[in-house]
Design an enzyme around this catalytic site. Structure first.
Site, PDB file in Angstrom:
ATOM      1  N   THR A  34       0.823  -1.217   0.000  1.00 15.05           N
ATOM      2  CA  THR A  34       0.000   0.000   0.000  1.00 15.05           C
ATOM      3  C   THR A  34       0.850   1.257   0.000  1.00 15.05           C
ATOM      4  O   THR A  34       0.378   2.323  -0.388  1.00 15.05           O
ATOM      5  CB  THR A  34      -0.903   0.031   1.248  1.00 15.05           C
ATOM      6  OG1 THR A  34      -0.097  -0.224   2.412  1.00 15.05           O
ATOM      7  CG2 THR A  34      -2.012  -1.006   1.163  1.00 15.05           C
ATOM      8  N   ALA A 120      14.668 -11.770   3.739  1.00 14.45           N
ATOM      9  CA  ALA A 120      13.613 -12.337   4.580  1.00 14.45           C
ATOM     10  C   ALA A 120      12.429 -11.399   4.742  1.00 14.45           C
ATOM     11  O   ALA A 120      11.480 -11.703   5.452  1.00 14.45           O
ATOM     12  CB  ALA A 120      14.178 -12.684   5.963  1.00 14.45           C
ATOM     13  N   LEU A 122      12.647  -8.335   6.069  1.00  9.61           N
ATOM     14  CA  LEU A 122      12.831  -7.489   7.258  1.00  9.61           C
ATOM     15  C   LEU A 122      13.545  -6.184   6.918  1.00  9.61           C
ATOM     16  O   LEU A 122      13.949  -5.447   7.810  1.00  9.61           O
ATOM     17  CB  LEU A 122      13.622  -8.253   8.326  1.00  9.61           C
ATOM     18  CG  LEU A 122      13.014  -9.571   8.790  1.00  9.61           C
ATOM     19  CD1 LEU A 122      13.822 -10.151   9.936  1.00  9.61           C
ATOM     20  CD2 LEU A 122      11.575  -9.395   9.197  1.00  9.61           C
ATOM     21  N   SER A 124      16.513  -5.377   5.270  1.00 10.40           N
ATOM     22  CA  SER A 124      17.939  -5.193   5.532  1.00 10.40           C
ATOM     23  C   SER A 124      18.494  -4.030   4.721  1.00 10.40           C
ATOM     24  O   SER A 124      19.357  -3.280   5.192  1.00 10.40           O
ATOM     25  CB  SER A 124      18.705  -6.477   5.212  1.00 10.40           C
ATOM     26  OG  SER A 124      18.445  -6.907   3.880  1.00 10.40           O
ATOM     27  N   SER A 125      18.009  -3.846   3.497  1.00  8.29           N
ATOM     28  CA  SER A 125      18.510  -2.746   2.660  1.00  8.29           C
ATOM     29  C   SER A 125      18.148  -1.393   3.260  1.00  8.29           C
ATOM     30  O   SER A 125      18.962  -0.467   3.287  1.00  8.29           O
ATOM     31  CB  SER A 125      17.966  -2.856   1.234  1.00  8.29           C
ATOM     32  OG  SER A 125      16.561  -2.781   1.213  1.00  8.29           O
ATOM     33  N   ASP A 169       9.755   1.355   4.744  1.00  8.05           N
ATOM     34  CA  ASP A 169      10.879   0.652   5.364  1.00  8.05           C
ATOM     35  C   ASP A 169      11.865   1.616   6.006  1.00  8.05           C
ATOM     36  O   ASP A 169      12.287   1.439   7.158  1.00  8.05           O
ATOM     37  CB  ASP A 169      11.589  -0.220   4.337  1.00  8.05           C
ATOM     38  CG  ASP A 169      10.686  -1.308   3.786  1.00  8.05           C
ATOM     39  OD1 ASP A 169       9.615  -1.535   4.370  1.00  8.05           O
ATOM     40  OD2 ASP A 169      11.059  -1.916   2.773  1.00  8.05           O
TER      41      ASP A 169
END
Length: 383
Positions: A34, A120, A122, A124-125, A169
């Site tokens: 979204t 995964a 989560l 990381s980037s 993120d």
């Protein structure tokens, strides 16, 4: 131990005492795909981190070392452009954006690594981008706000990593608040914290063992399909600029003009935005049963309408369905692999783990990694 290893690696490589920063990975409780549609998301930072050992070097050079990959990269400060070393692009992209804001970023040395699993779901980037942005902002007194740093990380991902991600993120990695999830309006960038204490239940991730790479997956295709839907509806209302502006009634009214796939994508996004709003209300009312049901609804929307799940993710969600001590479960992240996120009563965590191990093996035939998360603060100076 991870921090000590990174500091030791920095000292061995650069012969100096660094400053240490860390930035967390994130989970997203609900609100998937979204964010790039100007919608709502509900992420939280977690106690998995990327650590950075950094020190200005007084030279016109940037020297990076990726501890987990055991790879190094060096470039001069006047030569910032995307590299064939994909991992270095996350760092170079941040520097490039800051320079674009007119900031001078002197040469520095950096060793980074951590325990945010790669691939995964989560982020990381984003932890790498957010951590470096926070560190440079602190070391060089650049004056960026946390939200500006999140936008810098997002543009770095767009322009240097080739993934047209939303803001969620990087936002979560920089704004995380202990014991709280953050409902973010991805259009206005206003956000609201909702308390989510894990006194009675825990957030547990189960890793399918299937790694995804958003840059090479169907992520950008989904984004384009959503835009096709917006373009159809714009003809009837010029004020519609994203799926955020669309109601289910409007969508259904014009359903006959949509290709089935495009309609499925768009209806999922509109429904998911409604679920995020309901999830906020459920947390305010401490109605965790409703909150859990919304997670299941989100998964089946992602599986059937948005088509970003995979058999391994579906299997893990199916395992939880008959377990009354699991309040909710769904795939999390971009999809095509990664983790499921599960709300599990603390009284039955051992039983949950036992059931998962009994009924699921990774494609490699291994027991899946199972991670219990603590909701943590965002990027910070560590020492």
């Amino acid at each position: 131990m991870m921090v000590e290893k990174i500091v030791d690696a920095f000292k061995d490589r650069f012969g100096a005492e660094p400053v240490i920063f860390r930035a967390p990975g994130r989970v997203n409780l609900i609100g998937e795909h979204t964010d790039y549609n100007d919608g709502f998301v509900m992420p939280a930072a977690i106690d998995r981190y990327v650590y950075f050992a950094i020190k200005p070097n007084g030279q016109n050079v940037y020297r990076f070392h990726a501890f987990d990959l055991n790879k190094s990269f060096t470039t001069t400060t006047d030569l910032i452009s995307p590299s064939k070393s994909r991992w270095a692009n996350y760092l170079l992209g941040v520097i490039s954006q800051m320079v674009g804001y007119g900031k001078d970023i002197p040469g520095f040395d950096c060793v980074f690594g951590g325990n945010v699993p790669i691939g995964a779901g989560l982020s990381s980037s984003a932890a790498i981008e957010s951590g470096l942005a926070f560190a440079l902002n602190h070391i060089f007194s650049l004056g960026f706000t946390p939200m500006q740093l999140a936008l810098i990380g997002q543009k770095a991902e767009h322009e240097y990593a080739g993934v047209k991600c939303g803001i969620m993120d990087q936002f979560a990695s920089l704004h995380g608040k202990k014991n709280h999830v953050l409902k973010l309006d991805c259009r206005s960038l206003e956000f609201e914290p909702f308390e989510l204490r894990t006194d009675n239940f825990s957030i547990i991730l189960v890793n399918t063992g299937v790694k995804h790479s958003l840059a090479s997956s169907k992520y950008n295709i989904r984004r384009n399909e959503c835009q096709v839907g917006v373009d159809i509806l714009k003809k009837y209302n010029a004020n519609i600029s994203s799926l955020r502006d669309v109601s289910l009634d409007v969508l259904n009214e014009h359903k006959s003009e949509f290709d089935k796939k495009v309609w499925d994508r768009c209806s999922y996004v509109v429904e998911e935005n409604l679920r995020v709003k309901q999830a906020g209300e459920a947390l305010q009312n401490k109605d965790f049963q409703l909150f859990g049901r919304l997670l299941y609804q989100s998964h089946y929307g992602l599986k059937e309408k948005y088509e970003v799940s995979c058999p391994e993710l579906d299997k893990l969600v199916d395992i939880t369905e008959p377990l009354d001590y699991v309040l909710g479960s769904r795939m999390m992240g971009g999809g095509f692999g990664g983790c499921t996120i599960n709300l599990v009563r603390n009284t039955h965590i051992d039983q949950f783990i036992e059931q998962v191990k009994l009924h699921y093996k990774t494609p490699q035939g291994n027991t899946p990694d199972i991670i219990t998360c603590v909701i943590a603060n965002g990027a910070e100076l560590f020492s």
